[in-house]
Design an enzyme around this catalytic site. Structure first.
Site, PDB file in Angstrom:
ATOM      1  N   LYS A 135       1.087   4.211  -2.829  1.00  0.00           N
ATOM      2  CA  LYS A 135       0.635   5.551  -2.470  1.00  0.00           C
ATOM      3  C   LYS A 135       1.716   6.615  -2.689  1.00  0.00           C
ATOM      4  CE  LYS A 135      -3.642   4.846  -1.282  1.00  0.00           C
ATOM      5  NZ  LYS A 135      -4.703   5.304  -2.208  1.00  0.00           N
ATOM      6  N   TYR A 173       0.834  -1.206   0.000  1.00  0.00           N
ATOM      7  CA  TYR A 173       0.000   0.000   0.000  1.00  0.00           C
ATOM      8  C   TYR A 173       0.871   1.259   0.000  1.00  0.00           C
ATOM      9  CZ  TYR A 173      -3.882   2.967   1.705  1.00  0.00           C
ATOM     10  OH  TYR A 173      -4.856   3.931   1.875  1.00  0.00           O
TER      11      TYR A 173
END
Length: 299
Positions: free
Chosen positions: A168, A164
């Site tokens: 991001k 993640y």
């Protein structure tokens, strides 16, 4: 001054619930015609539902205009078709909020490569797919507003979220190039790093915090960043009604020569290399080379 989106067409990915739903509802309240995109899966990216259609019904019940779209951001051809449908119905696409995302959290030691790739594919490649599908239309219009969704995990790290976080921070980097490439066509590109109580985070927040971090409290930043008078190339944190600005900075640095031009020299001068006095926020990657040139010239 009231911020309105009359005569604007907006696409919101991952808009079947949580932040995306709130973005779509408020855009519609303020006059936008909204494409509500959502596969309807759970937070791991599996399953399907009619979540997008339910949001469309909410918008229409309030007198707004919207269409549901169940395309996957991971499929570029589906993104192209989504943009084409919006153009056919409403004449253009002016705003894109890249919000679709999934979680597959594990420590890096236990994470399967497939789970790493899947999360990066949905967040980073998915946002690139949706943006690329709308990019030429925005260039032709000489108008576009694009919002990428980063995270504090990407900016600062978080245990158990290597996939993640990588995706991001990649989105923040994508923003920093696209704002340059879109500038001559009045395409502004920004990044939001939201903290919100949604199904993505419901088991991470205590109940009181979950309520305090209601997703609608992020909406003001997101809508400002896709408005007519939006800034560009900004990273904005938002959560619980608190709004912040985050920056990628560069220290002046230290010129090493002679025997100091060595690993030992870097160690010796580490405190000066990392001294943040006089640090800058470069407008582009060229800023690093320019600062090095200044050092070489004795500056």
């Amino acid at each position: 001054m009231s911020i309105r989106f009359d005569d604007r067409v907006a696409i919101v990915t991952g808009a079947g619930g949580g932040l995306g739903r709130e973005y779509a509802l408020e855009l519609a309240r303020r006059g936008a015609k909204v494409v509500v995109n959502d596969l309807g899966g759970d937070r791991t990216g599996t399953g399907a539902s009619d979540a997008a259609q339910k949001v469309v019904e909410e918008i229409e019940a309030a007198g707004g205009q919207a269409m549901a779209n169940g395309a996957s951001v991971t499929e570029y051809d589906q993104m192209v078709e989504m943009v084409a449908r919006a153009k056919d119905k409403w004449g253009g696409v002016h705003i894109l909020l890249n919000n679709a995302g999934v979680l597959r959290d594990k420590t890096f030691a236990k994470m399967e490569p497939a789970d790493f790739a899947f999360v990066v594919n949905v967040h980073l490649i998915g946002s690139a797919n949706a943006t690329k599908a709308a990019w030429e239309t925005m260039r032709e219009q000489n108008y576009g507003r694009i919002l990428m969704t980063a995270s504090s995990t990407g900016l600062f790290g978080n245990f158990g979220q290597a996939n993640y976080g990588a995706a991001k921070l990649g989105l923040a980097g994508l923003t920093k190039t696209l704002y340059l490439e879109g500038a001559k066509n009045n395409i502004k590109v920004n990044t939001i790093a939201p903290v919100a109580g949604t199904r993505m985070t419901e088991d991470l927040f205590p109940e009181a915090a979950f309520q305090a971090f209601a997703p609608e409290k992020v909406v003001p930043a997101a809508l400002y960043l896709v408005s007519e008078d939006a800034p560009t190339n900004q990273i904005v944190g938002a959560g619980a009604g608190v709004f912040q600005a985050s920056y990628v900075t560069l220290t002046p640095g230290k010129l090493l020569t002679g025997d100091d031009l060595s690993p030992e020299g870097v160690a010796k001068y580490w405190a000066e290399i990392t001294d943040r006095s006089g640090e800058i926020v470069p407008d582009s990657g060229a800023g690093q080379s320019m600062l090095i040139g200044k050092k070489l010239a004795g500056g």
